[in-house]
Design a protein around this motif. Structure first.
Motif, PDB file in Angstrom:
ATOM      1  N   SER A   1       0.834  -1.194   0.000  1.00 21.06           N
ATOM      2  CA  SER A   1       0.000   0.000   0.000  1.00 21.06           C
ATOM      3  C   SER A   1       0.874   1.250   0.000  1.00 21.06           C
ATOM      4  O   SER A   1       1.998   1.233   0.470  1.00 21.06           O
ATOM      5  CB  SER A   1      -0.888   0.012   1.231  1.00 21.06           C
ATOM      6  OG  SER A   1      -0.124   0.344   2.343  1.00 21.06           O
ATOM      7  N   ASN A   2       0.353   2.320  -0.511  1.00 21.41           N
ATOM      8  CA  ASN A   2       1.120   3.548  -0.564  1.00 21.41           C
ATOM      9  C   ASN A   2       0.949   4.358   0.702  1.00 21.41           C
ATOM     10  O   ASN A   2      -0.148   4.545   1.173  1.00 21.41           O
ATOM     11  CB  ASN A   2       0.668   4.413  -1.736  1.00 21.41           C
ATOM     12  CG  ASN A   2       0.953   3.731  -3.027  1.00 21.41           C
ATOM     13  OD1 ASN A   2       1.995   3.091  -3.174  1.00 21.41           O
ATOM     14  ND2 ASN A   2       0.034   3.820  -3.969  1.00 21.41           N
ATOM     15  N   ILE A   3       2.040   4.824   1.213  1.00 23.49           N
ATOM     16  CA  ILE A   3       1.951   5.627   2.423  1.00 23.49           C
ATOM     17  C   ILE A   3       2.444   7.030   2.105  1.00 23.49           C
ATOM     18  O   ILE A   3       3.576   7.225   1.712  1.00 23.49           O
ATOM     19  CB  ILE A   3       2.784   4.995   3.554  1.00 23.49           C
ATOM     20  CG1 ILE A   3       2.137   3.659   3.945  1.00 23.49           C
ATOM     21  CG2 ILE A   3       2.851   5.915   4.747  1.00 23.49           C
ATOM     22  CD1 ILE A   3       3.011   2.784   4.772  1.00 23.49           C
ATOM     23  N   ASP A   4       1.562   7.994   2.224  1.00 28.53           N
ATOM     24  CA  ASP A   4       1.945   9.378   1.986  1.00 28.53           C
ATOM     25  C   ASP A   4       1.998  10.098   3.316  1.00 28.53           C
ATOM     26  O   ASP A   4       1.066  10.033   4.089  1.00 28.53           O
ATOM     27  CB  ASP A   4       0.882  10.106   1.139  1.00 28.53           C
ATOM     28  CG  ASP A   4       0.832   9.550  -0.252  1.00 28.53           C
ATOM     29  OD1 ASP A   4       1.908   9.281  -0.796  1.00 28.53           O
ATOM     30  OD2 ASP A   4      -0.284   9.389  -0.784  1.00 28.53           O
ATOM     31  N   ILE A   5       3.097  10.764   3.547  1.00 27.37           N
ATOM     32  CA  ILE A   5       3.127  11.605   4.735  1.00 27.37           C
ATOM     33  C   ILE A   5       2.703  12.990   4.273  1.00 27.37           C
ATOM     34  O   ILE A   5       3.404  13.640   3.512  1.00 27.37           O
ATOM     35  CB  ILE A   5       4.536  11.628   5.355  1.00 27.37           C
ATOM     36  CG1 ILE A   5       4.905  10.187   5.713  1.00 27.37           C
ATOM     37  CG2 ILE A   5       4.562  12.512   6.586  1.00 27.37           C
ATOM     38  CD1 ILE A   5       6.304  10.037   6.231  1.00 27.37           C
ATOM     39  N   LYS A   6       1.531  13.398   4.701  1.00 29.24           N
ATOM     40  CA  LYS A   6       0.990  14.648   4.186  1.00 29.24           C
ATOM     41  C   LYS A   6       1.473  15.842   4.991  1.00 29.24           C
ATOM     42  O   LYS A   6       1.513  15.812   6.209  1.00 29.24           O
ATOM     43  CB  LYS A   6      -0.541  14.605   4.193  1.00 29.24           C
ATOM     44  CG  LYS A   6      -1.094  13.876   2.982  1.00 29.24           C
ATOM     45  CD  LYS A   6      -2.576  14.110   2.843  1.00 29.24           C
ATOM     46  CE  LYS A   6      -2.902  15.555   2.558  1.00 29.24           C
ATOM     47  NZ  LYS A   6      -4.328  15.797   2.421  1.00 29.24           N
ATOM     48  N   SER A   7       1.838  16.886   4.292  1.00 26.26           N
ATOM     49  CA  SER A   7       2.193  18.101   5.012  1.00 26.26           C
ATOM     50  C   SER A   7       0.908  18.888   5.275  1.00 26.26           C
ATOM     51  O   SER A   7      -0.159  18.525   4.819  1.00 26.26           O
ATOM     52  CB  SER A   7       3.177  18.913   4.197  1.00 26.26           C
ATOM     53  OG  SER A   7       2.649  19.102   2.905  1.00 26.26           O
ATOM     54  N   LYS A   8       1.040  19.959   6.012  1.00 21.68           N
ATOM     55  CA  LYS A   8      -0.151  20.728   6.389  1.00 21.68           C
ATOM     56  C   LYS A   8      -0.864  21.320   5.183  1.00 21.68           C
ATOM     57  O   LYS A   8      -0.223  21.845   4.267  1.00 21.68           O
ATOM     58  CB  LYS A   8       0.263  21.853   7.323  1.00 21.68           C
ATOM     59  CG  LYS A   8       0.440  21.373   8.735  1.00 21.68           C
ATOM     60  CD  LYS A   8       0.383  22.513   9.707  1.00 21.68           C
ATOM     61  CE  LYS A   8       0.438  21.922  11.111  1.00 21.68           C
ATOM     62  NZ  LYS A   8       0.497  22.946  12.130  1.00 21.68           N
ATOM     63  N   SER A   9      -2.171  21.255   5.199  1.00 20.32           N
ATOM     64  CA  SER A   9      -2.935  21.856   4.118  1.00 20.32           C
ATOM     65  C   SER A   9      -3.037  23.364   4.351  1.00 20.32           C
ATOM     66  O   SER A   9      -2.774  23.856   5.449  1.00 20.32           O
ATOM     67  CB  SER A   9      -4.333  21.251   4.083  1.00 20.32           C
ATOM     68  OG  SER A   9      -5.045  21.650   5.220  1.00 20.32           O
ATOM     69  N   THR A  10      -3.447  24.077   3.314  1.00 18.74           N
ATOM     70  CA  THR A  10      -3.599  25.522   3.445  1.00 18.74           C
ATOM     71  C   THR A  10      -4.628  25.852   4.523  1.00 18.74           C
ATOM     72  O   THR A  10      -4.453  26.764   5.323  1.00 18.74           O
ATOM     73  CB  THR A  10      -4.023  26.129   2.107  1.00 18.74           C
ATOM     74  OG1 THR A  10      -3.144  25.633   1.102  1.00 18.74           O
ATOM     75  CG2 THR A  10      -3.946  27.635   2.142  1.00 18.74           C
ATOM     76  N   LYS A  11      -5.706  25.057   4.543  1.00 21.54           N
ATOM     77  CA  LYS A  11      -6.748  25.310   5.548  1.00 21.54           C
ATOM     78  C   LYS A  11      -6.161  25.204   6.959  1.00 21.54           C
ATOM     79  O   LYS A  11      -6.468  26.019   7.830  1.00 21.54           O
ATOM     80  CB  LYS A  11      -7.884  24.290   5.366  1.00 21.54           C
ATOM     81  CG  LYS A  11      -9.080  24.554   6.250  1.00 21.54           C
ATOM     82  CD  LYS A  11     -10.214  23.588   5.964  1.00 21.54           C
ATOM     83  CE  LYS A  11      -9.860  22.218   6.466  1.00 21.54           C
ATOM     84  NZ  LYS A  11     -10.866  21.213   6.138  1.00 21.54           N
ATOM     85  N   GLU A  12      -5.307  24.208   7.147  1.00 16.25           N
ATOM     86  CA  GLU A  12      -4.687  24.053   8.467  1.00 16.25           C
ATOM     87  C   GLU A  12      -3.777  25.222   8.791  1.00 16.25           C
ATOM     88  O   GLU A  12      -3.673  25.657   9.946  1.00 16.25           O
ATOM     89  CB  GLU A  12      -3.910  22.734   8.529  1.00 16.25           C
ATOM     90  CG  GLU A  12      -4.829  21.547   8.697  1.00 16.25           C
ATOM     91  CD  GLU A  12      -4.198  20.245   8.248  1.00 16.25           C
ATOM     92  OE1 GLU A  12      -4.800  19.207   8.533  1.00 16.25           O
ATOM     93  OE2 GLU A  12      -3.137  20.254   7.609  1.00 16.25           O
ATOM     94  N   ARG A  13      -3.112  25.747   7.767  1.00 19.02           N
ATOM     95  CA  ARG A  13      -2.241  26.906   7.999  1.00 19.02           C
ATOM     96  C   ARG A  13      -3.069  28.148   8.358  1.00 19.02           C
ATOM     97  O   ARG A  13      -2.678  28.940   9.205  1.00 19.02           O
ATOM     98  CB  ARG A  13      -1.402  27.201   6.762  1.00 19.02           C
ATOM     99  CG  ARG A  13      -0.229  26.260   6.656  1.00 19.02           C
ATOM    100  CD  ARG A  13       0.555  26.539   5.408  1.00 19.02           C
ATOM    101  NE  ARG A  13       0.854  25.245   4.809  1.00 19.02           N
ATOM    102  CZ  ARG A  13       2.054  24.697   4.770  1.00 19.02           C
ATOM    103  NH1 ARG A  13       3.052  25.323   5.203  1.00 19.02           N
ATOM    104  NH2 ARG A  13       2.249  23.508   4.263  1.00 19.02           N
ATOM    105  N   VAL A  14      -4.205  28.291   7.689  1.00 15.56           N
ATOM    106  CA  VAL A  14      -5.097  29.405   8.033  1.00 15.56           C
ATOM    107  C   VAL A  14      -5.506  29.277   9.495  1.00 15.56           C
ATOM    108  O   VAL A  14      -5.480  30.240  10.276  1.00 15.56           O
ATOM    109  CB  VAL A  14      -6.356  29.414   7.121  1.00 15.56           C
ATOM    110  CG1 VAL A  14      -7.381  30.421   7.620  1.00 15.56           C
ATOM    111  CG2 VAL A  14      -5.968  29.693   5.670  1.00 15.56           C
ATOM    112  N   MET A  15      -5.853  28.040   9.877  1.00 17.33           N
ATOM    113  CA  MET A  15      -6.273  27.783  11.250  1.00 17.33           C
ATOM    114  C   MET A  15      -5.145  28.102  12.237  1.00 17.33           C
ATOM    115  O   MET A  15      -5.390  28.667  13.303  1.00 17.33           O
ATOM    116  CB  MET A  15      -6.690  26.314  11.355  1.00 17.33           C
ATOM    117  CG  MET A  15      -7.301  25.956  12.669  1.00 17.33           C
ATOM    118  SD  MET A  15      -8.758  26.958  13.021  1.00 17.33           S
ATOM    119  CE  MET A  15      -8.769  26.785  14.789  1.00 17.33           C
TER     120      MET A  15
END
Ligand code: BTN
Length: 326
Positions: A1-15
């Protein structure tokens, strides 16, 4: 399975920006400059955060301010803060209200990364097993669905229901709660059901497209409908006050560790938990076969998660979960 480590989304940065300037107003222009996005995009993210339950005030000429209290602690932002996983729960879709998180997860599964979780504060058509309803009033419980895309043989898929059960009781144990598993997938506390798992799958004869594991937990319920009153309870009724966010973080961590092992064909830890925390091994049970009920003794859980039983006439049989439909 593919594992992506996601960085912060723009929405999270706004928050992040809003919560760092708690209570004080910050202009849309400042936010847009800080993040290098347009004013319209700032506005869109603010609106989405409001929908997720954040109390954000907008004033013309002043900008936006996050008001003291966050209206609930179930938002993706809150859950993802300090979440200790690589993919389970790293992508979250949250709804104040929805028909069923399982149904929605089924709709978005093909285009969503593995580990995506759909969470709702309330479900209007919560589904239980075998066509039953799952009462899902706002803020009474946890209602969520996990999207998985394992590259495994279809016969192995039903084990994931068991794995979810093991991860649930482990998460409870980490919080000092001694829950048990009533095979195949009811979670029991002090003899009463507090949580259930509904696994659904979309597959072709030799290929799994996706699996949705739906979990419902009774957290704060005070009352239950007459027909389930005797058999159901909530954590609060049993004396535990559990925060939804804390529980989810605990559960995602446990689930991910067990799921990784499962993908490497190692089921030992899960089997250990299933046997140790079984509410049925050694007990008299009924095996339902069409319209008939046959008394049997539950002997053990085999290495694939199936239940071995012995009927009164001495005949032994392995009972399968057989819950693979969508
Ligand atoms: C059971 O019958 O024991 C299984 C209940 C599963 C309920 C959960 S709540 C979240 C997810 N969405 C649904 O519609 N059902 C599952």
């Amino acid at each position: 399975s593919n594992i992506d480590i996601k960085s912060k989304s723009t929405k999270e940065r706004v928050m992040d920006i809003l919560s760092n300037s708690q209570e004080k107003y910050i202009s849309g222009e400042d936010i847009s400059e800080k993040l290098g996005i347009s004013r319209a995009s700032v506005w869109k993210h603010i609106n989405n955060l409001k929908k997720e339950g954040f109390d954000i005030e907008s004033r013309s000429g002043m900008g936006y301010a996050l008001k003291g209290k966050i209206s609930n602690n179930l938002t993706p932002y809150e859950i993802k803060k300090n979440l200790n996983t690589e993919f389970i729960g790293q992508n979250i879709e949250y709804f104040e209200t929805i028909d069923s998180t399982n149904m929605y997860a089924g709709k978005i599964a093909n285009k969503s990364p593995e580990g995506t979780v759909v969470i709702a504060n309330e479900q209007t058509k919560g589904k239980g097993r075998t066509g039953r309803r799952w009462i899902s009033k706002e803020e009474e419980g946890l209602y969520f669905s996990l999207i998985l895309k394992p590259e495994i043989a279809i016969v192995k898929a039903s084990f994931l229901t068991q794995l979810a059960g093991a991860a649930l009781v482990s998460a409870f144990e980490n919080m000092g709660i001694d829950a048990k598993i009533k095979w195949p997938n009811d979670i029991i506390l002090n003899g009463k059901k507090i949580a259930g798992v509904l696994t659904e799958m979309s597959a072709e004869i030799d290929r799994i497209f996706y699996i949705v594991i739906g979990i419902g937990i009774n957290l704060y319920n005070e009352n239950f409908d007459d027909e389930i009153k005797e058999k159901a309870s909530s954590l609060l009724k049993e004396g535990y006050k559990v925060s939804r966010k804390d529980f989810l973080q605990e559960f995602f961590k446990e689930f991910e560790a067990m799921y990784r092992e499962f993908l490497c064909d190692n089921r030992n830890e899960v089997l250990d938990i299933l046997r140790k925390k079984s509410a049925v091994i050694g007990k008299e049970i009924y095996v339902i076969d069409g319209k008939k009920r046959k008394k049997a003794k539950a002997l053990n859980i085999d290495s694939y998660g199936n239940l071995e039983v012995r009927f009164e006439d001495g005949e032994e049989k392995t009972v399968f979960t057989g819950e693979i439909s969508i």
